[in-house]
Design a protein around this motif. Structure first.
Motif, PDB file in Angstrom:
ATOM      1  N   TRP A  30       0.706  -1.212  -0.136  1.00  0.00           N
ATOM      2  CA  TRP A  30      -0.189  -0.121  -0.158  1.00  0.00           C
ATOM      3  C   TRP A  30       0.941   1.231   0.117  1.00  0.00           C
ATOM      4  O   TRP A  30       0.572   2.198  -0.656  1.00  0.00           O
ATOM      5  CB  TRP A  30      -0.977   0.001   1.260  1.00  0.00           C
ATOM      6  N   MET A  31       1.935   1.256   0.714  1.00  0.00           N
ATOM      7  CA  MET A  31       2.949   2.462   0.719  1.00  0.00           C
ATOM      8  C   MET A  31       3.448   2.820  -0.630  1.00  0.00           C
ATOM      9  O   MET A  31       3.544   3.885  -0.756  1.00  0.00           O
ATOM     10  CB  MET A  31       4.000   2.334   1.912  1.00  0.00           C
ATOM     11  N   ILE A  33       2.166   1.882  -3.483  1.00  0.00           N
ATOM     12  CA  ILE A  33       0.985   2.165  -4.330  1.00  0.00           C
ATOM     13  C   ILE A  33       0.621   3.463  -4.021  1.00  0.00           C
ATOM     14  O   ILE A  33       0.497   4.403  -5.057  1.00  0.00           O
ATOM     15  CB  ILE A  33      -0.347   1.119  -4.083  1.00  0.00           C
ATOM     16  N   GLN A  34       0.301   3.940  -2.978  1.00  0.00           N
ATOM     17  CA  GLN A  34       0.165   5.355  -2.694  1.00  0.00           C
ATOM     18  C   GLN A  34       1.091   6.460  -3.193  1.00  0.00           C
ATOM     19  O   GLN A  34       0.647   7.258  -3.438  1.00  0.00           O
ATOM     20  CB  GLN A  34      -0.107   5.486  -0.960  1.00  0.00           C
ATOM     21  N   GLU A  35       2.534   6.171  -2.592  1.00  0.00           N
ATOM     22  CA  GLU A  35       3.334   6.983  -2.998  1.00  0.00           C
ATOM     23  C   GLU A  35       3.543   7.119  -4.415  1.00  0.00           C
ATOM     24  O   GLU A  35       3.445   8.309  -5.204  1.00  0.00           O
ATOM     25  CB  GLU A  35       4.861   6.485  -2.828  1.00  0.00           C
ATOM     26  N   ALA A  36       3.498   6.103  -5.403  1.00  0.00           N
ATOM     27  CA  ALA A  36       3.256   6.124  -6.964  1.00  0.00           C
ATOM     28  C   ALA A  36       2.283   6.785  -7.511  1.00  0.00           C
ATOM     29  O   ALA A  36       2.342   7.617  -8.386  1.00  0.00           O
ATOM     30  CB  ALA A  36       3.542   4.662  -7.434  1.00  0.00           C
ATOM     31  N   LEU A  37       0.952   6.488  -6.842  1.00  0.00           N
ATOM     32  CA  LEU A  37      -0.260   7.155  -7.057  1.00  0.00           C
ATOM     33  C   LEU A  37      -0.213   8.323  -7.111  1.00  0.00           C
ATOM     34  O   LEU A  37      -0.707   9.396  -7.976  1.00  0.00           O
ATOM     35  CB  LEU A  37      -1.284   6.342  -6.613  1.00  0.00           C
ATOM     36  N   GLY A  38       0.577   8.942  -5.881  1.00  0.00           N
ATOM     37  CA  GLY A  38       0.565  10.314  -5.427  1.00  0.00           C
ATOM     38  C   GLY A  38       1.345  11.094  -6.557  1.00  0.00           C
ATOM     39  O   GLY A  38       1.143  12.342  -6.806  1.00  0.00           O
ATOM     40  N   GLU A  39       2.334  10.652  -7.051  1.00  0.00           N
ATOM     41  CA  GLU A  39       3.236  11.237  -8.078  1.00  0.00           C
ATOM     42  C   GLU A  39       2.501  11.276  -9.603  1.00  0.00           C
ATOM     43  O   GLU A  39       2.694  12.135 -10.254  1.00  0.00           O
ATOM     44  CB  GLU A  39       4.476  10.402  -8.244  1.00  0.00           C
ATOM     45  N   CYS A  40       1.849  10.015  -9.917  1.00  0.00           N
ATOM     46  CA  CYS A  40       1.438   9.899 -11.025  1.00  0.00           C
ATOM     47  C   CYS A  40      -0.240  10.408 -11.137  1.00  0.00           C
ATOM     48  O   CYS A  40      -0.655  10.876 -12.321  1.00  0.00           O
ATOM     49  CB  CYS A  40       1.468   8.524 -11.649  1.00  0.00           C
ATOM     50  N   LEU A  41      -0.792  10.391 -10.205  1.00  0.00           N
ATOM     51  CA  LEU A  41      -2.090  10.815 -10.303  1.00  0.00           C
ATOM     52  C   LEU A  41      -2.571  11.800  -9.156  1.00  0.00           C
ATOM     53  O   LEU A  41      -3.554  11.602  -8.154  1.00  0.00           O
ATOM     54  CB  LEU A  41      -3.525   9.815 -10.356  1.00  0.00           C
ATOM     55  N   GLN A  45      -8.259  11.186  -5.627  1.00  0.00           N
ATOM     56  CA  GLN A  45      -8.199  10.901  -4.133  1.00  0.00           C
ATOM     57  C   GLN A  45      -8.026   9.395  -4.085  1.00  0.00           C
ATOM     58  O   GLN A  45      -8.638   8.792  -5.127  1.00  0.00           O
ATOM     59  CB  GLN A  45      -9.322  11.281  -3.435  1.00  0.00           C
ATOM     60  N   THR A  46      -7.079   8.757  -3.266  1.00  0.00           N
ATOM     61  CA  THR A  46      -6.925   7.315  -3.269  1.00  0.00           C
ATOM     62  C   THR A  46      -7.425   6.830  -1.789  1.00  0.00           C
ATOM     63  O   THR A  46      -7.091   7.571  -0.718  1.00  0.00           O
ATOM     64  CB  THR A  46      -5.320   7.119  -3.271  1.00  0.00           C
ATOM     65  N   VAL A  47      -8.305   5.923  -1.824  1.00  0.00           N
ATOM     66  CA  VAL A  47      -9.003   5.414  -0.571  1.00  0.00           C
ATOM     67  C   VAL A  47      -8.366   3.977  -0.639  1.00  0.00           C
ATOM     68  O   VAL A  47      -8.334   3.074  -1.484  1.00  0.00           O
ATOM     69  CB  VAL A  47     -10.648   5.381  -0.687  1.00  0.00           C
ATOM     70  N   TRP A  48      -7.768   3.354   0.580  1.00  0.00           N
ATOM     71  CA  TRP A  48      -7.347   2.250   0.863  1.00  0.00           C
ATOM     72  C   TRP A  48      -8.265   1.518   1.956  1.00  0.00           C
ATOM     73  O   TRP A  48      -8.760   2.102   2.991  1.00  0.00           O
ATOM     74  CB  TRP A  48      -5.956   2.379   1.634  1.00  0.00           C
ATOM     75  N   VAL A  49      -8.537   0.491   1.623  1.00  0.00           N
ATOM     76  CA  VAL A  49      -8.989  -0.364   2.428  1.00  0.00           C
ATOM     77  C   VAL A  49      -8.120  -1.835   2.426  1.00  0.00           C
ATOM     78  O   VAL A  49      -7.594  -2.034   1.282  1.00  0.00           O
ATOM     79  CB  VAL A  49     -10.567  -1.008   2.188  1.00  0.00           C
ATOM     80  N   SER A  50      -8.420  -2.843   3.650  1.00  0.00           N
ATOM     81  CA  SER A  50      -7.425  -3.794   3.324  1.00  0.00           C
ATOM     82  C   SER A  50      -8.136  -5.172   3.243  1.00  0.00           C
ATOM     83  O   SER A  50      -7.585  -6.295   3.186  1.00  0.00           O
ATOM     84  CB  SER A  50      -6.577  -3.944   4.612  1.00  0.00           C
ATOM     85  N   THR A 133       9.250  -3.332  -8.398  1.00  0.00           N
ATOM     86  CA  THR A 133       9.993  -2.356  -7.826  1.00  0.00           C
ATOM     87  C   THR A 133       9.206  -0.948  -8.103  1.00  0.00           C
ATOM     88  O   THR A 133       8.049  -0.671  -8.733  1.00  0.00           O
ATOM     89  CB  THR A 133      11.181  -1.944  -9.108  1.00  0.00           C
ATOM     90  N   PHE A 134       9.778   0.074  -7.287  1.00  0.00           N
ATOM     91  CA  PHE A 134       8.940   1.373  -7.304  1.00  0.00           C
ATOM     92  C   PHE A 134       9.041   1.893  -8.740  1.00  0.00           C
ATOM     93  O   PHE A 134       7.975   2.648  -9.174  1.00  0.00           O
ATOM     94  CB  PHE A 134       9.415   2.323  -6.288  1.00  0.00           C
ATOM     95  N   ASP A 135       9.989   1.829  -9.481  1.00  0.00           N
ATOM     96  CA  ASP A 135       9.984   2.389 -10.759  1.00  0.00           C
ATOM     97  C   ASP A 135       9.017   1.674 -11.545  1.00  0.00           C
ATOM     98  O   ASP A 135       8.207   2.346 -12.522  1.00  0.00           O
ATOM     99  CB  ASP A 135      11.439   2.273 -11.368  1.00  0.00           C
ATOM    100  N   GLN A 136       8.807   0.554 -11.566  1.00  0.00           N
ATOM    101  CA  GLN A 136       7.937  -0.464 -12.384  1.00  0.00           C
ATOM    102  C   GLN A 136       6.344   0.195 -12.084  1.00  0.00           C
ATOM    103  O   GLN A 136       5.312   0.138 -12.803  1.00  0.00           O
ATOM    104  CB  GLN A 136       7.942  -1.890 -12.195  1.00  0.00           C
ATOM    105  N   TRP A 137       6.188   0.524 -10.666  1.00  0.00           N
ATOM    106  CA  TRP A 137       4.938   1.042 -10.369  1.00  0.00           C
ATOM    107  C   TRP A 137       4.507   2.253 -10.848  1.00  0.00           C
ATOM    108  O   TRP A 137       3.571   2.491 -11.488  1.00  0.00           O
ATOM    109  CB  TRP A 137       4.913   1.228  -8.686  1.00  0.00           C
ATOM    110  N   LEU A 138       5.761   3.110 -10.714  1.00  0.00           N
ATOM    111  CA  LEU A 138       5.584   4.556 -11.304  1.00  0.00           C
ATOM    112  C   LEU A 138       5.205   4.253 -12.889  1.00  0.00           C
ATOM    113  O   LEU A 138       4.163   5.106 -13.593  1.00  0.00           O
ATOM    114  CB  LEU A 138       6.769   5.321 -11.229  1.00  0.00           C
TER     115      LEU A 138
END
Length: 159
Positions: A30-31, A33-41, A45-50, A133-138
């Motif tokens: 999640w961390m 995903i959240q960081e990569a989504l924050g950079e790209c979109l 708003q991103t809502v997280w549930v587990s 990897t983070f770069d692949q998430w981005l």
């Protein structure tokens, strides 16, 4: 001559009060995903549930509060097993579901053809193998932005 097409209006409509519901049981994933989504979109708003149950509750609360539903769901297939995810997909994609138009993008480390076939059989929108990897998430979220937010027209709240 009247121009009926405007790429800008589609982008604006897609971003209007837009959110993504991320269903991911691993806080470390999640961390990332959240960081990569924050950079790209950053506009979304991103809502997280587990859990799948938390996702159901969140969607029901959106309806009860007359809030905008997420424009897209990003669903980890294994939470930690696939049963709850399959059930959630079937509930969302059943006929007359109030959520049926919401795209469901499933992601998993599994590249099992059986999992991929099941997703499409149950009405899921697309399947990706989780980046490692983070770069692949981005790169993934840049592609997702271009496709889901800048190319296609997502359903509106009442669409």
């Amino acid at each position: 001559m009247h121009d009926h097409y405007s790429g800008r209006s589609t982008v604006k409509q897609n971003f209007y009060k837009a959110s993504i519901l991320v269903v991911e049981d691993n806080p470390d994933h999640w961390m990332l995903i959240q960081e990569a989504l924050g950079e790209c979109l950053p506009e979304v708003q991103t809502v997280w549930v587990s859990t799948a149950k938390e996702a159901e509750t969140y969607l029901a609360d959106c309806l009860a509060d007359q809030a905008n539903l997420p424009k897209l769901m990003l669903l980890d297939l294994y939470l930690p097993d696939a049963g709850p995810s399959w059930t959630l997909i079937q509930k969302i994609k059943r006929p007359n579901s109030p959520y049926i138009r919401m795209p469901i993008v499933v992601f998993s480390y599994s590249n099992s053809q059986e999992d991929i076939n099941e997703l499409y059989r149950f009405g899921g929108t697309s399947y990706i193998v989780k980046p490692s990897t983070f770069d692949q998430w981005l790169a993934y979220f840049q592609s997702m932005r271009q496709y889901w937010w800048e190319t296609v027209t997502l359903p509106g709240q009442n669409g």
